[in-house]
Design a protein around this motif. Structure first.
Motif, mmCIF file in Angstrom:
data_model
loop_
_atom_site.group_PDB
_atom_site.id
_atom_site.type_symbol
_atom_site.label_atom_id
_atom_site.label_comp_id
_atom_site.label_asym_id
_atom_site.label_seq_id
_atom_site.Cartn_x
_atom_site.Cartn_y
_atom_site.Cartn_z
ATOM 1 N N VAL A 79 2.344 25.461 -2.246
ATOM 2 C CA VAL A 79 0.935 25.805 -2.383
ATOM 3 C C VAL A 79 0.216 25.149 -1.214
ATOM 4 N N ASN A 80 -0.420 25.969 -0.388
ATOM 5 C CA ASN A 80 -1.083 25.497 0.828
ATOM 6 C C ASN A 80 -0.141 24.654 1.690
ATOM 7 N N LYS B 115 -9.453 28.154 -1.848
ATOM 8 C CA LYS B 115 -8.394 29.076 -1.446
ATOM 9 C C LYS B 115 -7.031 28.426 -1.652
ATOM 10 N N ALA B 116 -6.098 29.193 -2.206
ATOM 11 C CA ALA B 116 -4.734 28.727 -2.394
ATOM 12 C C ALA B 116 -3.775 29.797 -1.879
ATOM 13 N N VAL B 117 -2.868 29.379 -1.001
ATOM 14 C CA VAL B 117 -1.811 30.263 -0.518
ATOM 15 C C VAL B 117 -0.533 29.813 -1.228
ATOM 16 N N THR C 41 4.304 36.065 -1.330
ATOM 17 C CA THR C 41 3.139 35.247 -1.009
ATOM 18 C C THR C 41 1.897 35.840 -1.656
ATOM 19 N N ALA C 42 1.081 34.975 -2.230
ATOM 20 C CA ALA C 42 -0.211 35.387 -2.786
ATOM 21 C C ALA C 42 -1.276 34.451 -2.253
ATOM 22 N N THR C 43 -2.389 35.013 -1.836
ATOM 23 C CA THR C 43 -3.547 34.223 -1.443
ATOM 24 C C THR C 43 -4.636 34.488 -2.473
ATOM 25 N N ILE C 44 -5.083 33.418 -3.123
ATOM 26 C CA ILE C 44 -6.091 33.569 -4.166
ATOM 27 C C ILE C 44 -7.277 32.657 -3.872
ATOM 28 N N GLN C 45 -8.414 33.007 -4.435
ATOM 29 C CA GLN C 45 -9.626 32.195 -4.314
ATOM 30 C C GLN C 45 -10.022 31.757 -5.713
ATOM 31 N N VAL D 4 3.402 30.464 -2.128
ATOM 32 C CA VAL D 4 4.616 31.115 -1.642
ATOM 33 C C VAL D 4 5.768 30.766 -2.579
#
Length: 70
Positions: free
Chosen positions: A38-39, A61-63, A7-11, A65
């Motif tokens: 994504v989200n 913001k994008a999560v 998982t990566a959370t990016i802005q 997975v």
């Protein structure tokens, strides 16, 4: 990595957003990406051979997975 997922959370900036964001996830045991969200939504823009996920014209913001298998 947790339970076959990375998982990566990016802005992604809203101001002057990138037209394309490429994420590369490399599994420590060289397993292939089997699916991406994504989200929380299914995402089709990924290439398991190149280990990349493409986010086109996204902002905020994008999560992300990535799910892996054998």
């Amino acid at each position: 990595m947790d339970n076959g997922k990375i998982t990566a959370t990016i802005q992604i900036p809203n101001r002057s957003p990138a037209k394309n964001v490429i994420l590369r996830f490399r599994h420590p045991q060289a397993k292939s990406i089997r699916g991406v969200t994504v989200n929380g939504q299914q995402w089709k823009r990924f290439n398991p051979g190149k280990e990349v996920i493409e986010l086109k014209e996204s902002t905020g913001k994008a999560v992300v997975v990535a799910r892996y298998g054998p």
